[in-house]
Write a protein that holds these residues in place. Structure first.
Motif, PDB file in Angstrom:
ATOM      1  N   ALA A   1       0.830  -1.213   0.000  1.00 27.00           N
ATOM      2  CA  ALA A   1       0.000   0.000   0.000  1.00 27.00           C
ATOM      3  C   ALA A   1       0.858   1.254   0.000  1.00 27.00           C
ATOM      4  CB  ALA A   1      -0.926   0.009   1.220  1.00 27.00           C
ATOM      5  N   VAL A   2       0.347   2.301  -0.623  1.00 24.82           N
ATOM      6  CA  VAL A   2       1.007   3.604  -0.610  1.00 24.82           C
ATOM      7  C   VAL A   2      -0.013   4.685  -0.249  1.00 24.82           C
ATOM      8  CG1 VAL A   2       2.780   2.983  -2.303  1.00 24.82           C
ATOM      9  CG2 VAL A   2       0.600   3.950  -3.094  1.00 24.82           C
ATOM     10  N   LYS A   3       0.466   5.756   0.302  1.00 25.30           N
ATOM     11  CA  LYS A   3      -0.354   6.923   0.640  1.00 25.30           C
ATOM     12  C   LYS A   3       0.223   8.143  -0.051  1.00 25.30           C
ATOM     13  CE  LYS A   3      -1.624   7.450   4.927  1.00 25.30           C
ATOM     14  NZ  LYS A   3      -1.603   7.543   6.411  1.00 25.30           N
ATOM     15  N   PRO A   4      -0.605   9.151  -0.373  1.00 20.46           N
ATOM     16  CA  PRO A   4      -2.060   9.217  -0.201  1.00 20.46           C
ATOM     17  C   PRO A   4      -2.789   8.469  -1.315  1.00 20.46           C
ATOM     18  CG  PRO A   4      -1.307  11.227  -1.222  1.00 20.46           C
ATOM     19  CD  PRO A   4      -0.067  10.403  -0.942  1.00 20.46           C
ATOM     20  N   GLY A   5      -4.120   8.578  -1.316  1.00 24.96           N
ATOM     21  CA  GLY A   5      -4.916   7.921  -2.343  1.00 24.96           C
ATOM     22  C   GLY A   5      -4.910   8.699  -3.654  1.00 24.96           C
ATOM     23  N   LEU A   6      -5.439   8.094  -4.702  1.00 29.84           N
ATOM     24  CA  LEU A   6      -5.475   8.732  -6.022  1.00 29.84           C
ATOM     25  C   LEU A   6      -6.188  10.078  -5.997  1.00 29.84           C
ATOM     26  CD1 LEU A   6      -6.226   5.996  -8.731  1.00 29.84           C
ATOM     27  CD2 LEU A   6      -4.189   7.443  -8.507  1.00 29.84           C
ATOM     28  N   SER A   7      -7.233  10.192  -5.185  1.00 26.90           N
ATOM     29  CA  SER A   7      -8.019  11.424  -5.171  1.00 26.90           C
ATOM     30  C   SER A   7      -7.188  12.635  -4.759  1.00 26.90           C
ATOM     31  CB  SER A   7      -9.229  11.288  -4.242  1.00 26.90           C
ATOM     32  OG  SER A   7      -8.818  10.915  -2.937  1.00 26.90           O
ATOM     33  N   ALA A   8      -6.082  12.408  -4.052  1.00 27.66           N
ATOM     34  CA  ALA A   8      -5.214  13.518  -3.648  1.00 27.66           C
ATOM     35  C   ALA A   8      -4.506  14.130  -4.857  1.00 27.66           C
ATOM     36  CB  ALA A   8      -4.185  13.045  -2.632  1.00 27.66           C
ATOM     37  N   TYR A   9      -4.512  13.422  -5.989  1.00 30.08           N
ATOM     38  CA  TYR A   9      -3.840  13.900  -7.204  1.00 30.08           C
ATOM     39  C   TYR A   9      -4.850  14.410  -8.230  1.00 30.08           C
ATOM     40  CZ  TYR A   9      -0.068  11.175  -5.093  1.00 30.08           C
ATOM     41  OH  TYR A   9       0.868  10.675  -4.222  1.00 30.08           O
ATOM     42  N   LYS A  10      -5.994  14.873  -7.726  1.00 35.15           N
ATOM     43  CA  LYS A  10      -7.061  15.286  -8.637  1.00 35.15           C
ATOM     44  C   LYS A  10      -6.639  16.404  -9.587  1.00 35.15           C
ATOM     45  CE  LYS A  10      -9.252  18.593  -5.450  1.00 35.15           C
ATOM     46  NZ  LYS A  10      -8.090  18.640  -4.534  1.00 35.15           N
ATOM     47  N   ASP A  11      -5.666  17.226  -9.181  1.00 38.04           N
ATOM     48  CA  ASP A  11      -5.176  18.293 -10.051  1.00 38.04           C
ATOM     49  C   ASP A  11      -3.843  17.932 -10.703  1.00 38.04           C
ATOM     50  OD1 ASP A  11      -7.356  20.019  -9.458  1.00 38.04           O
ATOM     51  OD2 ASP A  11      -6.399  20.535  -7.549  1.00 38.04           O
ATOM     52  N   LYS A  12      -3.311  16.758 -10.375  1.00 34.99           N
ATOM     53  CA  LYS A  12      -2.044  16.300 -10.950  1.00 34.99           C
ATOM     54  C   LYS A  12      -2.158  14.809 -11.269  1.00 34.99           C
ATOM     55  CE  LYS A  12       0.558  19.577  -8.055  1.00 34.99           C
ATOM     56  NZ  LYS A  12       1.578  19.687  -6.970  1.00 34.99           N
ATOM     57  N   PRO A  13      -3.007  14.469 -12.247  1.00 37.57           N
ATOM     58  CA  PRO A  13      -3.243  13.047 -12.537  1.00 37.57           C
ATOM     59  C   PRO A  13      -1.984  12.281 -12.918  1.00 37.57           C
ATOM     60  CG  PRO A  13      -4.198  14.476 -14.233  1.00 37.57           C
ATOM     61  CD  PRO A  13      -3.818  15.356 -13.095  1.00 37.57           C
ATOM     62  N   GLU A  14      -0.997  12.974 -13.533  1.00 32.27           N
ATOM     63  CA  GLU A  14       0.235  12.282 -13.911  1.00 32.27           C
ATOM     64  C   GLU A  14       0.958  11.748 -12.675  1.00 32.27           C
ATOM     65  OE1 GLU A  14      -0.451  15.401 -14.696  1.00 32.27           O
ATOM     66  OE2 GLU A  14      -0.910  15.351 -16.853  1.00 32.27           O
ATOM     67  N   GLU A  15       0.962  12.543 -11.597  1.00 31.94           N
ATOM     68  CA  GLU A  15       1.598  12.088 -10.366  1.00 31.94           C
ATOM     69  C   GLU A  15       0.832  10.907  -9.760  1.00 31.94           C
ATOM     70  OE1 GLU A  15       2.475  15.124  -7.531  1.00 31.94           O
ATOM     71  OE2 GLU A  15       3.297  16.503  -9.041  1.00 31.94           O
ATOM     72  N   GLY A  16      -0.486  10.942  -9.890  1.00 35.75           N
ATOM     73  CA  GLY A  16      -1.287   9.808  -9.439  1.00 35.75           C
ATOM     74  C   GLY A  16      -0.921   8.552 -10.219  1.00 35.75           C
ATOM     75  N   GLY A  17      -0.695   8.719 -11.522  1.00 31.78           N
ATOM     76  CA  GLY A  17      -0.281   7.589 -12.355  1.00 31.78           C
ATOM     77  C   GLY A  17       1.045   7.008 -11.918  1.00 31.78           C
TER      78      GLY A  17
END
Length: 449
Positions: free
Chosen positions: A106-122
């Protein structure tokens, strides 16, 4: 008495008969890394299983003609993203496979934390796929399905931001060497989340038994939403529940009617915001949200879902359990439906934040879990709230969280003080979540035998 697992034919009947028919509307820890073996022989229990399950399972012997394959399931939750890598052994060509072990990371934070930076979420997904590449043998990559299901974190986002994140995950999956099924990246509706968690726990505890209707209920408390699912014993429970709270599963050539609902905004972290009056508020750059559930001298910036809030105790006011309970009650009372038979004596397995906060408050041992009664949460919540300074190093939100759990169980669902909860992070060394049930469902849809 050592635990015996379900017989292979039960698993075979379950997957072949599975036809999930639920309708629902989309509402919407430090890094953990461990490997463990489920080693399920899936033998039919001579009697119904005891409620407390042992941690160590017998080794799976692998016949010469058996084969091994894998499934990868991503759980994109509101506070973190988790990868479940399941290893299965097929012992006989005419039978379905046995779950051998699970790798969880598991990693934190969740995907929703990257709502303005989807590339970082990826990039968080890419990092977890590296774990999968190290776990799954290279010659199995092309035939190993990879699936991501997002829960409350993305349900709470505006549609365009959630879709941008999902598109980014699809792109990352497309770059991976694994098999990407159709609709491999999606937001899971709350009904499926509850039902699939129920399937996972009842499979692992041996209660998915064709000749009995004895099962255990599940309570899942995430960051953004909370789920309750159980098999009603009384028809009145079905008749008096809102129609959308009843889901049908065709299993063993019978239709099971489950009571299930997911409450968006009533997950533990979202409930903090609601208690503070910060959920959906404006003026976040200057507003300070206060609560009697927080230590008087506590004040700091707190981030959830990529948004930062200024939160504080009440320096010149009062704090403690009674005032906190009053604040939290507004988040629960009249919002959570109370099923007709919930005051009965059925066993419920409770996990996620129920387990985490019970461990942090000293209610249970984190290595083994344990049985508690609802009244035990209330008693410990009072102790934590009336000694906030003592518990502040653990978490300044511990009083609020424990009080919320108490209120949710009693005022929300309507459990009696003596209702027994089995708190568990794992059952037979497999994570208690919807992920295994979802993997079974995908194997059936993909016709992977």
């Amino acid at each position: 008495m050592p635990l015996q697992m379900l017989i292979l034919t039960v698993m075979c009947m379950w997957v072949l008969a599975w036809n999930f028919q639920a309708e629902a509307t989309y509402y919407h820890r430090q890094t953990v890394h461990h490997e463990h073996s489920a080693n399920m022989e899936n033998l039919l229990p001579e009697n119904l299983l005891p409620e407390v399950v042992p941690e160590v399972l017998p080794e799976v012997s692998q016949p010469v003609n058996s084969r091994t394959f894998y499934g990868i399931m991503f759980d994109a939750g509101s506070t973190g993203t988790r990868i479940h890598i399941y290893k299965f052994i097929q012992k006989d060509p005419v039978e379905l496979p046995v779950l051998d072990n699970e790798m969880y990371h598991a990693v934190k934070p969740g995907l929703s934390a990257y709502k303005d930076k989807p590339e970082e979420g990826g990039n968080t997904i890419r990092a977890l796929l590296k774990v999968a590449k190290k776990t799954v043998p290279e010659h199995e990559w092309k035939q190993t399905p990879v699936v991501l299901k997002a829960t409350a974190g993305l349900r709470l986002l505006p549609e365009e931001k959630a879709n941008a994140l999902l598109d980014e995950v699809r792109e990352v999956f497309g770059e991976s060497p694994f098999f990407v099924p159709n609709n491999s990246v999606s937001i899971m509706n709350g009904t499926n989340e509850g039902v699939l968690a129920w399937v996972t726990v009842n499979f692992l505890t041996g209660h998915l038994y064709a000749k009995t209707r004895k099962t255990v209920g599940i309570l899942d408390l995430g960051g953004g939403s909370t789920q309750i699912t159980f098999l009603p014993k009384s028809k009145k429970t079905v008749f008096t529940a809102p129609a959308s709270y009843i889901a049908n599963i065709n299993m063993f050539n019978n239709t099971l009617q489950l009571y299930t609902h997911s409450y968006l905004g009533n997950g533990l972290v979202a409930a903090r915001l609601a208690t503070l009056g910060a959920l959906g508020a404006d003026g976040l750059e200057w507003k300070v949200f206060t609560s009697s559930c927080l230590p008087k001298k506590f004040r700091e910036d707190w981030t959830f879902g990529g948004i930062t809030y200024k939160v504080s105790g009440i320096p010149d006011g009062y704090a403690g359990y009674k005032l906190c309970y009053y604040e939290v009650m507004r988040v629960v009372k009249g919002i959570v439906h109370q099923p007709f038979e919930i005051k009965g004596s059925s066993i419920f397995y409770a996990f996620s934040y129920y387990f985490d906060r019970a461990v942090e408050s000293g209610l249970i041992d984190g290595s083994r879990g344990g049985m508690v009664e609802v009244r035990d949460f209330k008693k410990r919540a009072k102790e934590v709230c009336n000694k906030m300074t003592k518990y502040r190093p653990i978490s300044p939100f511990l009083c609020m969280d424990m009080t919320y759990i108490t209120c949710l169980l009693k005022e929300g669902f309507g459990f009696k003080d003596n209702t027994v909860l089995q708190l568990a992070k794992k059952v037979n060394n497999v994570e208690t979540s919807w992920a295994l049930g979802a993997t079974f469902d995908h194997f059936n849809n993909l016709n992977i035998h």
